[in-house]
Design a protein around this motif. Structure first.
Motif, PDB file in Angstrom:
ATOM      1  N   ALA A  73       8.783   0.627  -3.129  1.00  0.00           N
ATOM      2  CA  ALA A  73       9.980   1.230  -2.527  1.00  0.00           C
ATOM      3  C   ALA A  73       9.903   2.754  -2.567  1.00  0.00           C
ATOM      4  O   ALA A  73      10.262   3.425  -1.589  1.00  0.00           O
ATOM      5  CB  ALA A  73      11.232   0.739  -3.246  1.00  0.00           C
ATOM      6  N   LEU A  74       9.426   3.318  -3.674  1.00  0.00           N
ATOM      7  CA  LEU A  74       9.296   4.775  -3.768  1.00  0.00           C
ATOM      8  C   LEU A  74       8.233   5.313  -2.809  1.00  0.00           C
ATOM      9  O   LEU A  74       8.414   6.390  -2.228  1.00  0.00           O
ATOM     10  CB  LEU A  74       8.959   5.188  -5.203  1.00  0.00           C
ATOM     11  CG  LEU A  74      10.121   5.122  -6.187  1.00  0.00           C
ATOM     12  CD1 LEU A  74       9.615   5.314  -7.611  1.00  0.00           C
ATOM     13  CD2 LEU A  74      11.171   6.176  -5.850  1.00  0.00           C
ATOM     14  N   VAL A  75       7.159   4.586  -2.635  1.00  0.00           N
ATOM     15  CA  VAL A  75       6.123   5.007  -1.688  1.00  0.00           C
ATOM     16  C   VAL A  75       6.685   4.983  -0.268  1.00  0.00           C
ATOM     17  O   VAL A  75       6.491   5.924   0.499  1.00  0.00           O
ATOM     18  CB  VAL A  75       4.854   4.137  -1.822  1.00  0.00           C
ATOM     19  CG1 VAL A  75       3.889   4.391  -0.670  1.00  0.00           C
ATOM     20  CG2 VAL A  75       4.172   4.416  -3.156  1.00  0.00           C
ATOM     21  N   LYS A  76       7.420   3.921   0.075  1.00  0.00           N
ATOM     22  CA  LYS A  76       8.067   3.848   1.396  1.00  0.00           C
ATOM     23  C   LYS A  76       8.982   5.048   1.602  1.00  0.00           C
ATOM     24  O   LYS A  76       8.954   5.699   2.648  1.00  0.00           O
ATOM     25  CB  LYS A  76       8.906   2.571   1.520  1.00  0.00           C
ATOM     26  CG  LYS A  76       8.149   1.323   1.731  1.00  0.00           C
ATOM     27  CD  LYS A  76       9.140   0.173   1.882  1.00  0.00           C
ATOM     28  CE  LYS A  76       8.480  -1.159   1.878  1.00  0.00           C
ATOM     29  NZ  LYS A  76       9.438  -2.276   1.982  1.00  0.00           N
ATOM     30  N   GLN A  77       9.806   5.334   0.601  1.00  0.00           N
ATOM     31  CA  GLN A  77      10.747   6.450   0.685  1.00  0.00           C
ATOM     32  C   GLN A  77      10.000   7.771   0.830  1.00  0.00           C
ATOM     33  O   GLN A  77      10.383   8.613   1.654  1.00  0.00           O
ATOM     34  CB  GLN A  77      11.627   6.469  -0.561  1.00  0.00           C
ATOM     35  CG  GLN A  77      12.610   7.606  -0.599  1.00  0.00           C
ATOM     36  CD  GLN A  77      13.407   7.631  -1.901  1.00  0.00           C
ATOM     37  OE1 GLN A  77      13.016   7.033  -2.902  1.00  0.00           O
ATOM     38  NE2 GLN A  77      14.521   8.324  -1.885  1.00  0.00           N
ATOM     39  N   SER A  78       8.948   7.968   0.071  1.00  0.00           N
ATOM     40  CA  SER A  78       8.172   9.203   0.139  1.00  0.00           C
ATOM     41  C   SER A  78       7.536   9.387   1.508  1.00  0.00           C
ATOM     42  O   SER A  78       7.522  10.477   2.060  1.00  0.00           O
ATOM     43  CB  SER A  78       7.090   9.223  -0.943  1.00  0.00           C
ATOM     44  OG  SER A  78       7.681   9.239  -2.219  1.00  0.00           O
ATOM     45  N   LEU A  79       7.006   8.295   2.075  1.00  0.00           N
ATOM     46  CA  LEU A  79       6.395   8.376   3.406  1.00  0.00           C
ATOM     47  C   LEU A  79       7.442   8.691   4.472  1.00  0.00           C
ATOM     48  O   LEU A  79       7.195   9.486   5.380  1.00  0.00           O
ATOM     49  CB  LEU A  79       5.668   7.074   3.736  1.00  0.00           C
ATOM     50  CG  LEU A  79       4.385   6.826   2.962  1.00  0.00           C
ATOM     51  CD1 LEU A  79       3.876   5.412   3.204  1.00  0.00           C
ATOM     52  CD2 LEU A  79       3.324   7.852   3.321  1.00  0.00           C
ATOM     53  N   THR A  80       8.623   8.104   4.342  1.00  0.00           N
ATOM     54  CA  THR A  80       9.708   8.381   5.284  1.00  0.00           C
ATOM     55  C   THR A  80      10.126   9.845   5.210  1.00  0.00           C
ATOM     56  O   THR A  80      10.288  10.514   6.239  1.00  0.00           O
ATOM     57  CB  THR A  80      10.909   7.458   5.008  1.00  0.00           C
ATOM     58  OG1 THR A  80      10.493   6.105   5.166  1.00  0.00           O
ATOM     59  CG2 THR A  80      12.057   7.757   5.948  1.00  0.00           C
ATOM     60  N   LEU A  81      10.288  10.358   4.006  1.00  0.00           N
ATOM     61  CA  LEU A  81      10.685  11.769   3.831  1.00  0.00           C
ATOM     62  C   LEU A  81       9.620  12.715   4.384  1.00  0.00           C
ATOM     63  O   LEU A  81       9.939  13.731   4.991  1.00  0.00           O
ATOM     64  CB  LEU A  81      10.930  12.077   2.354  1.00  0.00           C
ATOM     65  CG  LEU A  81      12.188  11.454   1.756  1.00  0.00           C
ATOM     66  CD1 LEU A  81      12.228  11.681   0.256  1.00  0.00           C
ATOM     67  CD2 LEU A  81      13.439  12.016   2.418  1.00  0.00           C
TER      68      LEU A  81
END
Length: 86
Positions: A73-81
C-alpha cells in the motif's frame, strides 16, 4: 523519472518477522501491475533496528513493523504521489 527505491532488511530477524513475505508480495504486485521498471528493490543485511522489524525504507522514509499488505500500500501511494509531482 528516477525509480522509486524500496529497501528491505533481509537480516534474519526481519526476514523471520515478515520481510520474506513482503518481498514476494512486492515482486508479485510489481509484475502484475507492470511497474517493475518504476521500482528498484534493494535488500540489506541490516537496517539497524532489529527489535522493531520488519524494517523497510521507501525513498528516504523508514518504516517498521509493517506487514506485506502495508508495504505494498505504501509503495502504491508513493508511486501515485510521484506521478502527481512530475
Amino acid at each position: 523519472m528516477d525509480r522509486l527505491v524500496v529497501e528491505l532488511c533481509m537480516g534474519s530477524s526481519c526476514f523471520a518477522r515478515g520481510n520474506s513475505q513482503t518481498l514476494q508480495a512486492l515482486e508479485t504486485f510489481l509484475r502484475n501491475e507492470g511497474l517493475a521498471d518504476q521500482v528498484e528493490l534493494v535488500g540489506h543485511l541490516c537496517l539497524g533496528a532489529c527489535s522493531k522489524g520488519p524494517n523497510v525504507r521507501i525513498g528516504d522514509q523508514a518504516y517498521r513493523e509493517l506487514d506485506a499488505e502495508g508495504v505494498v500500500a505504501l509503495v502504491k501511494q508513493s508511486l501515485t504521489l510521484r506521478k502527481q509531482t512530475t
